[in-house]
Design a protein around this motif. Structure first.
Motif, PDB file in Angstrom:
ATOM      1  N   LYS A 154      -4.108   4.711   9.863  1.00 10.34           N
ATOM      2  CA  LYS A 154      -4.073   5.876   9.041  1.00 10.34           C
ATOM      3  C   LYS A 154      -2.525   6.157   8.785  1.00 10.34           C
ATOM      4  O   LYS A 154      -2.377   6.670   7.645  1.00 10.34           O
ATOM      5  CB  LYS A 154      -4.699   6.918   9.739  1.00 10.34           C
ATOM      6  N   LEU A 155      -1.686   5.920   9.651  1.00  9.90           N
ATOM      7  CA  LEU A 155      -0.370   6.034   9.313  1.00  9.90           C
ATOM      8  C   LEU A 155       0.186   5.355   8.253  1.00  9.90           C
ATOM      9  O   LEU A 155       1.044   5.557   7.402  1.00  9.90           O
ATOM     10  CB  LEU A 155       0.681   6.007  10.538  1.00  9.90           C
ATOM     11  N   SER A 156      -0.429   3.720   8.464  1.00  8.49           N
ATOM     12  CA  SER A 156       0.026   2.759   7.261  1.00  8.49           C
ATOM     13  C   SER A 156      -0.402   3.241   6.189  1.00  8.49           C
ATOM     14  O   SER A 156       0.323   3.114   5.006  1.00  8.49           O
ATOM     15  CB  SER A 156      -0.327   1.536   7.944  1.00  8.49           C
ATOM     16  N   GLU A 157      -1.401   3.793   5.883  1.00 15.41           N
ATOM     17  CA  GLU A 157      -2.233   4.144   4.699  1.00 15.41           C
ATOM     18  C   GLU A 157      -1.331   5.308   4.138  1.00 15.41           C
ATOM     19  O   GLU A 157      -1.076   5.444   2.855  1.00 15.41           O
ATOM     20  CB  GLU A 157      -3.790   4.473   4.760  1.00 15.41           C
ATOM     21  N   LEU A 158      -1.043   6.313   5.015  1.00 17.45           N
ATOM     22  CA  LEU A 158      -0.122   7.455   4.699  1.00 17.45           C
ATOM     23  C   LEU A 158       1.038   7.121   4.136  1.00 17.45           C
ATOM     24  O   LEU A 158       1.614   7.496   3.084  1.00 17.45           O
ATOM     25  CB  LEU A 158      -0.173   8.437   5.793  1.00 17.45           C
ATOM     26  N   LEU A 159       1.774   6.005   5.015  1.00 22.87           N
ATOM     27  CA  LEU A 159       3.080   5.959   4.343  1.00 22.87           C
ATOM     28  C   LEU A 159       2.930   5.035   2.811  1.00 22.87           C
ATOM     29  O   LEU A 159       3.761   5.129   2.302  1.00 22.87           O
ATOM     30  CB  LEU A 159       3.690   4.838   5.662  1.00 22.87           C
ATOM     31  N   ARG A 160       1.834   4.177   2.893  1.00 27.62           N
ATOM     32  CA  ARG A 160       1.756   3.579   1.733  1.00 27.62           C
ATOM     33  C   ARG A 160       1.609   4.614   0.499  1.00 27.62           C
ATOM     34  O   ARG A 160       2.372   4.211  -0.584  1.00 27.62           O
ATOM     35  CB  ARG A 160       0.617   2.445   1.642  1.00 27.62           C
TER      36      ARG A 160
END
Length: 756
Positions: free
Chosen positions: A513-519
């Motif tokens: 989820k954090l990676s998606e938010l960062l993306r």
């Protein structure tokens, strides 16, 4: 020749009763005689005083004489064959004729002495064949039993038939060596003792130790007069260890104990299981009674029947229980664990209680308690879990009486008298605990266990009352069976693996989820950068267009205006170039593929050229000396040196011409002593106001300023950007300064060389 007896006359008292030297009484029972022969010479060194009655030779005549000189060469030959053929290590008997009488003998070694014990052959003894037939019949009956209790009952009956004693009890010890009459065969007119308990003090530690060494103990007549053993007084503290003796005299306390019970004769057979004293076959007769050595061996065989079958019978008894808990384990292991909320579902699954037939279950995970069934409160569970983690060193623990270990849990006996605990984490209190409530039971003791030994005018005396004494046992649960303990351990291990997988999956989900938010954030930033650069470039183009049109009409303007318009046009061009570079930068992944070889000296001279106006305004001087090439991103490096030069000019000392020197270190250096990577070091030094060394690190923090805004303009971002640019180049930036004398910024660019 001086002769003395070795009778131990020490008085037993309350302070030494558990150390009573019962293995060296210095006397024997009178139904046989004893000789102690020196190991090498077979000279008689010890002799019981009743030898004269049984052999015709007094002890004074026997002591110091060679065995063959008294009893003949043939008797010595048979004795040596018995010893050296190692028959004395088995249960076989030695038959010797001495002075016209036949004796059945046993021999054992005590230190450097062969101890020979001889009993007259009893013509009235039962034939060996009859004993064999009865034992064979018992073996056929044994196969019809299934439980250990049934087997023990059969052994009690069989032993009583073979020996003829009035009462035969199978006596089983608990973990504290309190005894219970587990099975019994008794004469019909006598009161049964089945189910009675006896305190551990009835058989003290040293007596239990002797039962481990000598598996058969016989008292023919409790009213016997002990027969002293004599030896030649050689001026030393001579004694004879009778631990393995059949005839050994009995402790006075034990004799009194038997008197108080009204017993006239006893036979005791040790039951050894897994190298521990599991119990005893205790035979009582209410008048004097002796049995032949053959019958004794047959009775001893009954004990072997029990100990050889304990594992088999216990396994049979536990099989059904093991099958049930195994089925429960298979069902609950099929339950998929997917989230923390599932722990609550597991705690309320019926199978988890069936695993070990518990009444309640608690799973502690990250300080939250998930419960099912009958349990203490959440806070009480946490307190118990905290204590168990420390007590067991975060391993495992089980008990049927928790209050013995944790007295403050007495108020919890209705829910947590018995527990099985398994830690689920080596660093926290995460765990699983099964609970059982108290099972209030009534234990029947043969007399008050608190009065098992009493003190009278003569010293110590065993209790004289064996009346039924009832004890109510509380705060104790039903004992945990081994299959229940094993199955709980198996599931705890399985749950630990599931929880670890759950933690990993939750972490993976969080990072996803954090990676998606960062993306998404990066995408938004890229869009903002794209829009910003395009929106800013449009007015810049207009500025350039208008300035170019005005410059085309040179004849209508003064030289100063013409020069200003020219500089404005150049600045707009540089800004447009910078915006294009920023746009390119936002698309870079910052890998080595994005780098190119950059000649720092050329780049710095271009920066100085771009900053001509600023440098001229401050009458500054920038000196550039022999700079190397590095791998990097040109526009970022341009921004790096622009910021550093501008920073040095900004913090120039009042009244002093700013001099900025950009040089390279002569040798490659390491950034840290343990770092094997070598760096090209570029120093940007000035003669400005400098700074105190305590600020050498904080000056690189974003928005950090060492001076008031009214004094020096700026946002406090410049050096933070410099550090970020160096990090993007896998390098470092450090600062050093001396107040009033200037500062040096050192740039570390990685080279391809390394320390060996």
């Amino acid at each position: 020749m001086k002769i003395k007896d070795i009778v131990n006359r020490d008085i037993v008292n309350l302070s030494n009763c558990e150390q009573e030297p019962i293995h060296i009484p210095g006397s024997i029972q009178p139904h046989g005689f004893l000789l102690g022969l020196k190991e090498n010479s077979f000279v008689i060194d010890y002799c019981s005083s009743n030898c004269g009655d049984l052999t015709g030779y007094t002890y004074s005549e026997l002591l110091g004489a060679a065995f063959d000189a008294v009893f003949g060469v043939e008797a010595l030959k048979l004795l040596k064959e018995y010893i050296f053929d190692e028959k004395m290590l088995s249960s076989s008997l030695l038959k010797l004729e001495m002075r016209g009488s036949n004796f059945l003998c046993t021999v054992h070694k005590s230190n450097n002495v062969y101890v020979l014990e001889a009993e007259p052959v009893n013509d009235d003894s039962r034939p060996a064949s009859a004993v064999y037939d009865q034992t064979s019949q018992f073996l056929s009956y044994m196969h019809d039993t299934h439980t250990l209790k049934e087997l023990c009952s059969l052994v009690a009956n069989g032993t009583r038939e073979i020996t003829g004693y009035d009462r035969v009890m199978i006596y089983r010890f608990d973990k504290d060596y309190n005894g219970e009459v587990f099975a019994e065969s008794v004469r019909k007119d006598l009161e049964p003792f089945l189910g009675l308990h006896y305190p551990h003090t009835d058989i003290p530690p040293q007596a239990r130790q002797l039962y481990m060494q000598n598996l058969l103990r016989l008292i023919v007549d409790v009213n016997y007069t002990p027969v002293p053993i004599y030896t030649i007084d050689e001026g030393q503290n001579k004694n004879l260890d009778l631990s393995l003796s059949i005839l050994r005299s009995t402790s006075p306390i034990h004799v009194q104990y038997l008197h108080n019970m009204g017993v006239g004769a006893t036979l005791t057979i040790s039951l050894i299981y897994k190298k521990k004293l599991w119990g005893l076959i205790a035979c009582h007769h209410y008048s004097p009674k002796n049995i032949s050595p053959e019958v004794r061996l047959a009775a001893q065989l009954q004990g072997h029947f029990i100990t050889s079958q304990i594992d088999v019978r216990q396994a049979s008894e536990e099989y059904d229980e093991a099958r049930k808990v195994t089925n429960a384990l298979e069902k609950i292991n099929s339950y998929a664990l997917g989230s923390k909320s599932d722990l609550n579902d597991i705690a309320n699954t019926p199978e988890i209680l069936k695993l070990c037939n518990a009444a309640g279950i608690a799973i502690v995970f990250n300080e939250k308690v998930y419960k099912g069934g009958l349990t203490p409160s959440d806070d009480e569970v946490r307190q118990i879990a905290n204590w168990l983690a420390a007590y067991s060193n975060r391993t495992s623990f089980n008990t049927d009486k928790l209050v013995d270990f944790l007295p403050e849990t007495k108020s919890l006996c209705s829910t947590a008298s018995g527990i099985i605990y398994h830690s689920l984490d080596i660093e926290s209190d995460n765990c699983i605990i099964w609970f059982r409530p108290e099972t209030i039971t009534e234990v029947h003791w043969a007399g008050d266990p608190a009065k098992s030994i009493m003190k009278d005018a003569k010293g110590l005396s065993p209790r004289n009352s064996f009346s039924l004494w009832k004890e109510i046992v509380s705060c104790m649960s039903k004992p945990w069976l081994q299959p229940e303990i094993d199955t709980a351990a198996a599931y705890a291990n399985s749950l630990q693996r599931h929880i670890n997988l759950l933690i990993i999956s939750l972490e993976e989900e969080k990072y996803r989820k954090l990676s998606e938010l960062l993306r998404q954030t990066n995408s938004e930033l890229e869009n903002i950068n794209w829009i910003s650069t395009h929106d800013v470039q449009e007015p810049l183009r207009k500025i350039q267009l208008i300035s170019s049109r005005i410059l085309s009409k040179e004849e209508d303007m003064s030289p100063d205006v013409h020069d200003s318009l020219k500089r404005m046009n150049a600045s707009a061009q540089r800004m447009q170039t910078l915006l294009v570079d920023i746009l390119k930068y936002t698309k870079l992944k910052h890998t080595d593929d994005s780098f190119e070889t950059v000649d720092l000296e050329t780049l710095c001279r271009e920066v100085v050229e771009d900053m001509t106006e600023t440098i001229s305004e401050q009458s500054a001087e920038v000196i550039i000396e022999d700079l190397p090439s590095v791998d990097g991103i040109p526009f970022l490096l341009r921004q790096l040196f622009t910021n550093l030069i501008a920073n040095s000019i900004k913090y120039a000392s009042p009244g002093i011409k700013p001099v900025i020197r950009i040089t390279a270190a002569e040798e490659l250096k390491s950034y840290l002593p343990e770092d094997k990577t070598l760096f090209k070091v570029i120093n940007v030094a000035d003669n400005g106001i400098g700074f105190d060394k305590q600020y050498a690190e904080s000056i690189f923090n974003i928005f950090t300023k060492l001076h008031a805004s009214s004094e020096y303009k700026g946002s406090g971002v410049g050096l933070a950007l410099c550090r970020k640019i160096m990090q993007n180049h896998n390098g470092y930036i450090t600062g050093s300064g001396v107040p009033g004398k200037g500062a040096v910024m050192s740039l570390y660019f990685p080279s391809e060389e390394r320390y060996n």
